[in-house]
Design an enzyme around this catalytic site. Structure first.
Site, short mmCIF file in Angstrom:
data_model
loop_
_atom_site.label_atom_id
_atom_site.label_comp_id
_atom_site.label_asym_id
_atom_site.label_seq_id
_atom_site.Cartn_x
_atom_site.Cartn_y
_atom_site.Cartn_z
N GLU A 199 -43.53 -66.70 23.86
CA GLU A 199 -42.89 -66.55 22.55
C GLU A 199 -41.79 -65.50 22.58
O GLU A 199 -40.74 -65.68 21.98
CB GLU A 199 -43.93 -66.18 21.48
CG GLU A 199 -45.01 -67.23 21.25
CD GLU A 199 -44.50 -68.52 20.60
OE1 GLU A 199 -43.30 -68.60 20.28
OE2 GLU A 199 -45.33 -69.44 20.43
N ASP B 203 -45.81 -79.71 25.50
CA ASP B 203 -44.51 -80.24 25.05
C ASP B 203 -43.29 -79.76 25.84
O ASP B 203 -42.57 -80.54 26.47
CB ASP B 203 -44.32 -79.97 23.55
CG ASP B 203 -44.63 -78.52 23.13
OD1 ASP B 203 -45.01 -77.70 23.99
OD2 ASP B 203 -44.47 -78.20 21.93
C1 DMJ Z 1 -40.79 -72.95 18.32
O1 DMJ Z 1 -41.20 -71.69 18.62
C2 DMJ Z 1 -40.30 -73.67 19.53
O2 DMJ Z 1 -39.56 -74.78 19.17
C3 DMJ Z 1 -41.42 -74.09 20.43
O3 DMJ Z 1 -40.98 -74.85 21.51
C4 DMJ Z 1 -42.42 -74.92 19.67
N1 DMJ Z 1 -42.84 -74.28 18.47
C5 DMJ Z 1 -41.87 -73.68 17.60
C6 DMJ Z 1 -41.28 -74.61 16.57
O4 DMJ Z 1 -42.07 -75.58 16.11
#
Ligand code: DMJ
Length: 672
Positions: free
Chosen positions: A303, A436
Site C-alpha cells: 500500500e 488481481d
Molecule cells: C487501490 O489501492 C488500488 O487500485 C489497488 O490495486 C486495489 N485497491 C484499491 C482500489 O480499489
C-alpha cells in the site's frame, strides 16, 4: 447634446479679435522699430542691476536650461515606451489565440455542478507566475519532459477562466516561450481548434518542437464536473483531515492508517492533472514541511509503495520538482528492509522508523498480489537514482514467481510464504482480491521496460489463457461474460468489483500488439462491469456480485449478498472505461462514466465536504454512509474520470506513460 442636428446648423467658429494700431498697421518698419526699442530698454535695465542681482538671474537661467534638457530626454523615453507598448499590445491581440469551450456535453450538466459553468469568458493566454522551487526534470530521463506539454497549461488556463481568475497578461512579441506555473517552459499555443470528436491514434513526432506545436484541447463540461467533485472532496479533506490519512466526512474528522497524509500524497498528481494550482501548492508545502518518514510506524509494503512511492514519483515526473524525488528516495530506502527474508519474498509490513520488517502476526505468508505489484515503482526508483538495489530486489521476486509450481494454466494462488518462497493455500484462483494486480503488473512491467522482458509477457499470455479456460462464464438473462473464481475445481460465479481492472489491462495489451481477441474480451467484460452498476438500485456497484447462471423469472444477472453490498468509491470500472475510450473512441464509454459520476454525486456526496463509502448500494433512500473517504477516490477514481472525459490523447499519453495500480503515471522507458 452633440448631435447630427447641431452639426447640420451653421458652423460655429471661435476666434480672437485683434485691433491693430496705426504703427503696426504700416508694416514691417514699424515692427522693427518697436523691437529695437524694446532691446535698448532691456539692456538699460540690465545695466542698472547690481552685480549680485545679475549673477542670481544668470544662475537661475542656467538652472532652468539644465532642467529643460533633462526633462526633454525622459519625456522622450517615456513616450517611446508608450508607443512601443501600444504597438506590442496591438500585435499581441492579433497573435494570441482565444480559448473557447468546445466539445459540448452530450448529457446535461451534473446537478451539483456550479451554476455558471456554462459561461466561459474568452481569455487570452496568460503568463502564470514562475515558482522559485520548481526545477526542470531529471537529466537522465529518456523521455520528452512531460511538463513541456502545452495541454497541461491549457487546462490550467481554462480552470482559471472558469473561476474568473484570469488576468489578461499581454505577452511581448519578443517573448517566444512562456513559463507555466508548473515550471514548464512551453511555447505559446498556435491555435485552439476544438478537439476531434474521435480519439485517433497518436501521431508520431520526430522532435520535441513538433510536439510543442500541437493543438491544445480545451477542457469540456464533464471534465469541469469532475474538477468540481474533486474540489468538493478536497474541501472536506482540507477542513477536517488535513495531513492525515483519510477523511471521515460525516464526523468531520479523520482516520490514520500509517499517519503519513495518505490522501494528500495520493492526490498530488491528480491536482496537477486537473490543473488545481493553489491546492497543489498548498499540498506541496505540506510535503516539504510536514511529511516525515522517520517515524516509528508499521506500514504495509504494497500500500505504501503504490500510493506513496508511486504518488511521489509520478508527481516528480509531472512537476519536475526534485522535492518529490527526494521524498521518494527516502521512503524507498525505508521500505527496503521488507526484502530481508529467507526467500527474498518480502514481508507485508515494515517499520519505516526502525528499519525492521515482519509478516502479519498470524502467518508468515505474504499476499501474491502485494509482492508482485510493487515492481513498477521500485524499478523506476532505480532508474532515477542510479541505485540498482531497488530494481534488483523486486526483479528477483518476479523471477522467482515465474519459476514456481502451483499455478493453474498461468493462474496463481493468493498466498506465498516468505520463508519457503512457495505458494500456499493452493487450489483457489481469482482475479479479484489478493491476486488481481499480479496480472496487471506482468503486462505493465513488460511495457515499462520496452517490451523486452519475455518472461513477463509469457506469464501474462499464459494467465489470460488460464482466465479464458477456467474463469469465464456467461450470466442469465443478459448473457454477460464475467470472470468467476475457481476453488479446488469448483467454479463460483462470484466476481469482485476489483476484477474490473481487467478490461482496461486487456485493452492496453491489445494496443501494445497482443492478440485482437484480448480486445474483444475487454469489450465484453467492460459491458459486464457497467451492468454491475446499471442493474443496481443506486446505479453504483457493490463490492462483490454473484452472477446468475440460470434464467429465473424476475431475476437480473447480478445478485448481491447482504455482506457484499457496500461501495468504497473504487476506481476499477472507471479505469477500464478510460482505457476503452482511449483505444476505441466509442462515446458510450464516456456516457457510462458520466452516469457513474452522477450516481457518486447523488449517493455518496457529503454536503459539508467530501464523499463517503456507503454500506448499501441497494437502498437509494438510505445508502447508509460509512463515514470514510478512501484515498484512492482522489488518487484514482476522479483522475480516471477526468481522463475518460478528455478527448486529448496526449493528456497522459498511453504510449509514454504506464499507470501504476494506484493510477500514478510513470514513464515508459522506451516510449513508442
Ligand atoms: C487501490 O489501492 C488500488 O487500485 C489497488 O490495486 C486495489 N485497491 C484499491 C482500489 O480499489
Amino acid at each position: 447634446m452633440y448631435s447630427g442636428a447641431a452639426a447640420a446648423g451653421p458652423p460655429r467658429r471661435d476666434f480672437i479679435s485683434v485691433t491693430l494700431g496705426p504703427e503696426e498697421a504700416v508694416g514691417i518698419g514699424g515692427y522693427n522699430n518697436g523691437k529695437a526699442w524694446r532691446r535698448r530698454s532691456c539692456w538699460r535695465k540690465w545695466k542698472q542691476l547690481s552685480r549680485l542681482q545679475r549673477s542670481v538671474i544668470l544662475f537661475l537661467f542656467a538652472f532652468l536650461a539644465v532642467c529643460g534638457v533633462i526633462s526633454y530626454t525622459s519625456v522622450g523615453e517615456a513616450w517611446k515606451s508608450i508607443t512601443n507598448k501600444l504597438l506590442d499590445d496591438q500585435r499581441t491581440e492579433q497573435e494570441i489565440p482565444r480559448f473557447k469551450l468546445a466539445n459540448p456535453a452530450v448529457l446535461p450538466a451534473p446537478q451539483k455542478a456550479d451554476a455558471n459553468h456554462g459561461d466561459y469568458p474568452e481569455l487570452s493566454l496568460q503568463k502564470p507566475p514562475k515558482l522559485p522551487h520548481v526545477r526542470r526534470g531529471p537529466s537522465n530521463l529518456q523521455l520528452k519532459a512531460p511538463w513541456r506539454d502545452t495541454r497541461l497549461k491549457t487546462q490550467y488556463d481554462t480552470m482559471r477562466a472558469v473561476e474568473g481568475l484570469v488576468e489578461v497578461d499581454k505577452v511581448k512579441e519578443t517573448e517566444k516561450s512562456i513559463i507555466s506555473w508548473r515550471g514548464a517552459v512551453i511555447e505559446p499555443d498556435q491555435s485552439t481548434e476544438p478537439p476531434s470528436s474521435k480519439i485517433t491514434e497518436p501521431e508520431k513526432h520526430s522532435s520535441v518542437e513538433a510536439e510543442d506545436q500541437k493543438e491544445a484541447v480545451p477542457i469540456n463540461e464533464r471534465q469541469l464536473a469532475v474538477i468540481e467533485a474533486f474540489r468538493h472532496a478536497w474541501k472536506g479533506y482540507k477542513d477536517f483531515a488535513w495531513g492525515h490519512d483519510e477523511l471521515k466526512p460525516l464526523s468531520k474528522s479523520y482516520s490514520e492508517w500509517f499517519g503519513l497524509g495518505l490522501t494528500l500524497i495520493d492526490a498530488l498528481d491528480t491536482l496537477w492533472i486537473l490543473g488545481l494550482k493553489e491546492e497543489f501548492e498548498e499540498a506541496r508545502k505540506w510535503v516539504a514541511n510536514d511529511l516525515i518518514f522517520d517515524k516509528n510506524v508499521d506500514v504495509n509494503l504494497f500500500e505504501s509503495t503504490i500510493r506513496i512511492l508511486g504518488g511521489l514519483l509520478s508527481t516528480y515526473h509531472l512537476s519536475g520538482d526534485s522535492l518529490f524525488l527526494e521524498k521518494a528516495k527516502d521512503i524507498g530506502n525505508r521500505l527496503m528492509p521488507a526484502f530481508k527474508t529467507p526467500s527474498k519474498i518480502p514481508y507485508s509490513d515494515v517499520n519505516i522508523g526502525r528499519g525492521t520488517a515482519h509478516p502479519p502476526r498470524w502467518t508468515s505468508d505474504s499476499t501474491v498480489a502485494e509482492v508482485t505489484s510493487i515492481q513498477l515503482e521500485f524499478r523506476e526508483l532505480s532508474r532515477l537514482t542510479g541505485d540498482e538495489k531497488f530494481q534488483k530486489a523486486v526483479d528477483e521476486v518476479m523471477k522467482h514467481v515465474h519459476t514456481l509450481s502451483g499455478k493453474n494454466d498461468g493462474l496463481v494462488p493468493m498466498f506465498i510464504n516468505t520463508n519457503s518462497g512457495q505458494f500456499t493455500h493452493l487450489g483457489v484462483y481469482t482475479l479479484g482480491a489478493r491476486a488481481d494486480s499480479y496480472y496487471e503488473y506482468l503486462l505493465k512491467q513488460w511495457i515499462q521496460g520496452g517490451k523486452k522482458e519475455n518472461e513477463l509477457l509469457e506469464d501474462y499470455m499464459r494467465a489470460i489463457e488460464g482466465v479464458k479456460k477456467h474463469l469465464l462464464q456467461r450470466s442469465e438473462p443478459k448473457k454477460l461474460t464475467f470472470v468467476g473464481e475457481l476453488a479446488h475445481g469448483h467454479f463460483s460465479a462470484k466476481m469482485d468489483h476489483l476484477v474490473c481492472f481487467l478490461p482496461g489491462t486487456l485493452a492496453l495489451g491489445a494496443h501494445n500488439g497482443l492478440p485482437a481477441d484480448h480486445m474483444k474480451l475487454a469489450e465484453t467484460l467492460i459491458e459486464t462491469c457497467y451492468q454491475m452498476y446499471a442493474q443496481v438500485e443506486t446505479g453504483l456497484s457493490p463490492e462483490i456480485v454473484h452472477f446468475n447462471l440460470h434464467a429465473q423469472k424476475g431475476h437480473r444477472d447480478v445478485e448481491i449478498k447482504p455482506a457484499d453490498r457496500h461501495n468504497l468509491l473504487r476506481p476499477e470500472t472507471v479505469e477500464s472505461l478510460f482505457y476503452m475510450y482511449r483505444f476505441t473512441g466509442d462515446k458510450k464509454y464516456q456516457d457510462w462514466g458520466w452516469e457513474i459520476l452522477q450516481n457518486f454525486n447523488r449517493y455518496t456526496r457529503v454536503p459539508t465536504g467530501g464523499y463517503t463509502s456507503i454500506n448499501n448500494v441497494q437502498n437509494p433512500s438510505n445508502p447508509e454512509p460509512r463515514d470514510k473517504m478512501e484515498s484512492f477516490f482522489l488518487g484514482e477514481t476522479l483522475k480516471y474520470m477526468f481522463l475518460l472525459f478528455s478527448d486529448d490523447i496526449d493528456l497522459i499519453n498511453l504510449d509514454k506513460y504506464i499507470f501504476n495500480t494506484e493510477a500514478h503515471p510513470l514513464p515508459i522507458w522506451v516510449p513508442a
